[in-house]
Design an enzyme around this catalytic site. Structure first.
Site, PDB file in Angstrom:
ATOM      1  CD1 TRP A 197       0.220  -0.727   3.342  1.00 13.05           C
ATOM      2  CD2 TRP A 197      -0.249   1.458   3.234  1.00 13.05           C
ATOM      3  NE1 TRP A 197       0.672  -0.154   4.508  1.00 13.05           N
ATOM      4  CE2 TRP A 197       0.387   1.190   4.468  1.00 13.05           C
ATOM      5  CE3 TRP A 197      -0.636   2.768   2.955  1.00 13.05           C
ATOM      6  CZ2 TRP A 197       0.663   2.182   5.415  1.00 13.05           C
ATOM      7  CZ3 TRP A 197      -0.368   3.760   3.895  1.00 13.05           C
ATOM      8  CH2 TRP A 197       0.261   3.457   5.100  1.00 13.05           C
TER       9      TRP A 197
ATOM     10  CG  ASN B 203      -3.152  -2.414   3.509  1.00 15.63           C
ATOM     11  OD1 ASN B 203      -4.119  -1.699   3.283  1.00 15.63           O
ATOM     12  ND2 ASN B 203      -2.479  -2.329   4.639  1.00 15.63           N
TER      13      ASN B 203
ATOM     14  CG  HIS C  32      -7.575  -3.060   6.560  1.00 22.21           C
ATOM     15  ND1 HIS C  32      -7.732  -2.230   5.464  1.00 22.21           N
ATOM     16  CD2 HIS C  32      -6.292  -2.914   6.949  1.00 22.21           C
ATOM     17  CE1 HIS C  32      -6.595  -1.598   5.230  1.00 22.21           C
ATOM     18  NE2 HIS C  32      -5.706  -2.000   6.103  1.00 22.21           N
TER      19      HIS C  32
ATOM     20  CG  PHE D 262      -5.894  -6.139  11.687  1.00 23.15           C
ATOM     21  CD1 PHE D 262      -5.494  -5.742  12.947  1.00 23.15           C
ATOM     22  CD2 PHE D 262      -4.982  -6.051  10.639  1.00 23.15           C
ATOM     23  CE1 PHE D 262      -4.216  -5.237  13.164  1.00 23.15           C
ATOM     24  CE2 PHE D 262      -3.706  -5.553  10.847  1.00 23.15           C
ATOM     25  CZ  PHE D 262      -3.326  -5.148  12.117  1.00 23.15           C
TER      26      PHE D 262
ATOM     27  CG  ASP E 237      -6.535   2.580   6.675  1.00 21.40           C
ATOM     28  OD1 ASP E 237      -7.426   2.781   7.533  1.00 21.40           O
ATOM     29  OD2 ASP E 237      -5.333   2.760   6.915  1.00 21.40           O
TER      30      ASP E 237
ATOM     31  CB  ALA F 106      -8.983   6.736   9.491  1.00 22.47           C
ATOM     32  CG  ASN F 107     -12.046  11.075   9.552  1.00 28.77           C
ATOM     33  OD1 ASN F 107     -13.244  11.288   9.468  1.00 28.77           O
ATOM     34  ND2 ASN F 107     -11.494  10.491  10.617  1.00 28.77           N
TER      35      ASN F 107
END
Length: 347
Positions: A31, A74, A119, A127, A134, A198-199
């Protein structure tokens, strides 16, 4: 320096040999280089510089064998430039590879119980049942671009559903901004951090996704309303210096430049594509972000004030402990903001 000169230096810094430097080493398939490539493509489309396109083609030639490893969310990021490269080069390999990866995402990529893409990462970490903001930038953007390339309503509808699911589970209904992640097992936002980058992935990614799929899948009012609430909430947390703190509702935390650049870029793109109103409040927020990001770029084109790789941390306080250092995603998000501004100003 002019905006265009600054953008040129930011791009050139990304191409230097940074072997062994996780944040800046572009010669691997994940990523971090992927965001850099997405930004370089954006820079090429804004400027038409042939040397940028040449670099992208040579990068694929050097690194395409590395793409054959384990497929995770990713590691999809570098593929996001394939649809554009097919259009530019008419090499069917780019189209066929894009379709192959899109089919894997639809049929095989792990999903949470809410049907979001789980993710998954290249690192030795799991996770399970986690939804991260993301994912929209790292993988769903690619799916949307491939949908547009091949005219697939299946891909477009999946991309749209992923945006809606992510916004639904991550959005703080009290103020519109997003939490970093959601745990489907425990039905909570874990540390419940309103993490700025993240936003930024969502602020920047959603307009680009909508642009690609709008002719294939009707964009529902819910998406537009949620995105508008996100931007309104983000602007309310912008600090006087034009940046956002790394956890945005903690103004005492350090300012974070990559997330701030991504938010500024997202606001600009959302106004262009009609996701949000073009008004003085939105324009002023984007302009303040641009000025602040510019002040964080050295004469050599190095973007400072960028937080390192950040999983969903165990506490909000832990985000303040993430070190800052130059990264390809920091360079990339800044480059996207600069390139979009240069395109509009005619530089």
């Amino acid at each position: 320096m002019t905006l265009s000169n600054t953008a040129q230096k930011v791009w050139q810094e990304m191409m230097h040999d940074h072997t062994g430097n996780w944040g800046m080493d572009i010669e691997h398939w994940d990523w971090v280089p992927g965001v850099g490539l997405i930004a370089m493509l954006d820079y090429y489309e804004a400027t038409g510089k042939p040397e940028v396109l040449s670099y992208l083609k040579q990068w694929i030639k050097r690194n395409k064998e590395k793409a054959k490893g384990t497929k995770v969310i990713n590691s999809i990021a570098p593929f996001a430039i394939f649809p554009a490269l097919y259009r530019l080069e008419e090499d069917v390999w780019f189209r066929d590879e894009a379709v192959r990866i899109a089919e894997w995402m639809i049929a095989e990529a792990p999903r949470t119980r809410e049907m979001a893409f789980e993710h998954t990462v290249t690192e030795n970490a799991v996770f399970s049942e986690q939804v991260w903001a993301d994912t929209l930038f790292m993988a769903v953007l690619f799916l949307a671009r491939t949908a547009s390339l091949v005219g697939s309503t299946k891909y477009a509808e999946e991309a749209l559903q992923q945006v809606l699911i992510h916004l639904s589970v991550l959005q703080d209904e009290s103020n519109g901004v997003l939490f970093h992640g959601w745990n489907c097992d425990s039905a909570d936002h874990m540390s419940a951090a309103r993490w700025t980058r993240a936003n930024a992935w969502v602020a920047a990614g959603v307009p680009l996704i909508v642009k690609e799929i709008g002719q294939l899948a009707p964009i529902p009012d819910e998406l537009q309303k949620r995105y508008a609430r996100l931007i309104s909430g983000l602007i309310s947390y912008q600090q006087e210096d034009g940046l956002w703190s790394t956890v945005m509702d903690h103004p005492d935390f350090y300012r974070e430049v990559s997330g701030s650049a991504g938010i500024g870029y997202g606001i600009r793109k959302a106004m262009k594509f009609g996701l949000i109103e073009r008004n003085d409040r939105h324009q002023a927020a984007a302009d303040r972000a641009l000025a602040a990001v510019l002040s964080s770029i050295s004469e050599d084109g190095v973007v400072s004030g960028v937080s390192g790789g950040t999983p969903v941390m165990k506490s909000i306080a832990a985000y303040q402990e993430i070190p800052q250092y130059p990264t390809l995603y920091g360079q990339g998000l800044a480059l996207m903001l600069l390139a979009d501004t240069c395109r509009d100003s005619g530089e």
